[in-house]
Design a protein around this motif. Structure first.
Motif, PDB file in Angstrom:
ATOM      1  N   ALA A  46     -41.432  66.568 -16.309  1.00  0.00           N
ATOM      2  CA  ALA A  46     -41.534  66.941 -17.762  1.00  0.00           C
ATOM      3  C   ALA A  46     -40.230  65.241 -17.986  1.00  0.00           C
ATOM      4  O   ALA A  46     -40.810  64.556 -19.398  1.00  0.00           O
ATOM      5  CB  ALA A  46     -40.769  67.255 -17.804  1.00  0.00           C
ATOM      6  N   LEU A  47     -39.291  64.951 -17.019  1.00  0.00           N
ATOM      7  CA  LEU A  47     -39.431  63.438 -17.623  1.00  0.00           C
ATOM      8  C   LEU A  47     -40.306  62.461 -16.726  1.00  0.00           C
ATOM      9  O   LEU A  47     -40.181  61.419 -17.784  1.00  0.00           O
ATOM     10  CB  LEU A  47     -38.478  62.765 -16.323  1.00  0.00           C
ATOM     11  CG  LEU A  47     -36.739  63.582 -16.745  1.00  0.00           C
ATOM     12  CD1 LEU A  47     -35.988  63.519 -15.499  1.00  0.00           C
ATOM     13  CD2 LEU A  47     -36.059  63.354 -17.912  1.00  0.00           C
ATOM     14  N   ALA A  48     -41.504  62.033 -16.478  1.00  0.00           N
ATOM     15  CA  ALA A  48     -42.089  61.331 -16.441  1.00  0.00           C
ATOM     16  C   ALA A  48     -42.845  61.441 -17.968  1.00  0.00           C
ATOM     17  O   ALA A  48     -43.467  60.180 -17.976  1.00  0.00           O
ATOM     18  CB  ALA A  48     -43.021  61.118 -15.169  1.00  0.00           C
ATOM     19  N   VAL A  53     -38.499  54.735 -22.802  1.00  0.00           N
ATOM     20  CA  VAL A  53     -37.360  55.496 -24.055  1.00  0.00           C
ATOM     21  C   VAL A  53     -37.171  54.362 -24.748  1.00  0.00           C
ATOM     22  O   VAL A  53     -37.029  53.556 -23.929  1.00  0.00           O
ATOM     23  CB  VAL A  53     -37.050  56.162 -23.600  1.00  0.00           C
ATOM     24  CG1 VAL A  53     -35.560  56.274 -24.259  1.00  0.00           C
ATOM     25  CG2 VAL A  53     -37.269  57.687 -22.663  1.00  0.00           C
ATOM     26  N   SER A  54     -37.534  54.648 -25.998  1.00  0.00           N
ATOM     27  CA  SER A  54     -36.600  52.943 -26.836  1.00  0.00           C
ATOM     28  C   SER A  54     -34.942  53.296 -26.269  1.00  0.00           C
ATOM     29  O   SER A  54     -34.274  54.708 -26.391  1.00  0.00           O
ATOM     30  CB  SER A  54     -37.026  53.236 -28.686  1.00  0.00           C
ATOM     31  OG  SER A  54     -36.052  54.710 -28.883  1.00  0.00           O
ATOM     32  N   ASP A  89     -37.407  53.029 -19.012  1.00  0.00           N
ATOM     33  CA  ASP A  89     -37.649  54.046 -17.669  1.00  0.00           C
ATOM     34  C   ASP A  89     -36.992  55.435 -17.919  1.00  0.00           C
ATOM     35  O   ASP A  89     -35.122  55.223 -17.637  1.00  0.00           O
ATOM     36  CB  ASP A  89     -38.186  53.350 -16.101  1.00  0.00           C
ATOM     37  CG  ASP A  89     -38.212  54.654 -15.574  1.00  0.00           C
ATOM     38  OD1 ASP A  89     -39.684  54.835 -15.500  1.00  0.00           O
ATOM     39  OD2 ASP A  89     -37.799  55.388 -14.734  1.00  0.00           O
ATOM     40  N   PRO A  90     -37.496  56.550 -18.620  1.00  0.00           N
ATOM     41  CA  PRO A  90     -37.072  57.888 -18.573  1.00  0.00           C
ATOM     42  C   PRO A  90     -36.264  58.389 -17.120  1.00  0.00           C
ATOM     43  O   PRO A  90     -35.147  59.234 -16.797  1.00  0.00           O
ATOM     44  CB  PRO A  90     -38.202  59.118 -19.148  1.00  0.00           C
ATOM     45  CG  PRO A  90     -39.707  58.400 -18.440  1.00  0.00           C
ATOM     46  CD  PRO A  90     -39.190  56.143 -18.781  1.00  0.00           C
ATOM     47  N   VAL A  91     -37.172  57.854 -16.296  1.00  0.00           N
ATOM     48  CA  VAL A  91     -36.766  58.727 -14.536  1.00  0.00           C
ATOM     49  C   VAL A  91     -35.372  57.984 -14.288  1.00  0.00           C
ATOM     50  O   VAL A  91     -34.058  58.719 -13.946  1.00  0.00           O
ATOM     51  CB  VAL A  91     -37.203  58.807 -13.890  1.00  0.00           C
ATOM     52  CG1 VAL A  91     -36.715  59.406 -12.625  1.00  0.00           C
ATOM     53  CG2 VAL A  91     -38.455  59.318 -14.290  1.00  0.00           C
ATOM     54  N   GLN A  92     -34.948  56.959 -14.214  1.00  0.00           N
ATOM     55  CA  GLN A  92     -33.773  55.819 -14.295  1.00  0.00           C
ATOM     56  C   GLN A  92     -32.533  56.499 -15.250  1.00  0.00           C
ATOM     57  O   GLN A  92     -31.595  56.262 -15.514  1.00  0.00           O
ATOM     58  CB  GLN A  92     -34.169  54.719 -13.654  1.00  0.00           C
ATOM     59  CG  GLN A  92     -32.929  53.764 -13.614  1.00  0.00           C
ATOM     60  CD  GLN A  92     -33.170  52.491 -13.359  1.00  0.00           C
ATOM     61  OE1 GLN A  92     -34.287  52.062 -14.584  1.00  0.00           O
ATOM     62  NE2 GLN A  92     -31.965  51.271 -12.453  1.00  0.00           N
TER      63      GLN A  92
END
Length: 146
Positions: A46-48, A53-54, A89-92
């Motif tokens: 889901a995160l990936a 992300v802004s 990066d959304p995961v980080q």
């Protein structure tokens, strides 16, 4: 509602759902290890799927100013995956979000960037195979003098 606002709501919704999944993971951790592993895969996927992300959305999620998030991205605390407009990066971002929550829960609200940076460095070191092997040998009493 314009496209940008819809996109921001979508990303925040993904992060919210991942947080819910992680809450279930905590509840099941001791009783259902297979279910926990599946839920963790779902959360990671889901995160990936959130995509880059802004900085504005990152700032909202981290409860920081856009200026602070921009600085963190420039310093490498948040991984920049797109330059124009700058996106992270959304995961980080998710990892950093949890680190900030832990620090704030411990009463730390100043100089978060340094504390987060150190925690990220520690995590990276602990994920190294050679260090994991050395720590395992140490725990097993297989110390080799230099």
């Amino acid at each position: 509602m314009d496209t940008l606002e819809r996109r921001e709501d979508q990303v925040k919704g993904i992060f919210g759902r991942v947080e819910e999944i992680e809450g279930v993971v905590e509840d099941l951790a001791d009783r259902e290890p297979e279910a926990v592993a599946r839920l963790q895969r779902v959360a990671s996927s889901a995160l990936a799927s959130a995509g880059p992300v802004s900085l504005r959305v990152a700032a909202d999620l981290l409860q920081l100013s856009v200026r602070t998030v921009t600085t963190w991205a420039d310093q490498g605390v948040l991984e920049v995956v797109a330059r124009r407009p700058k996106r992270v990066d959304p995961v980080q971002l998710h990892t950093v979000k949890h680190l900030i929550e832990e620090l704030r829960a411990a009463g730390r609200n100043r100089d978060l960037v340094t504390a987060v940076w150190h925690r990220l460095q520690d995590q990276a070191a602990l994920e190294r195979d050679d260090l994991a092997k050395s720590l395992e040998q140490f725990r097993d009493g297989k110390k080799i003098p230099i």
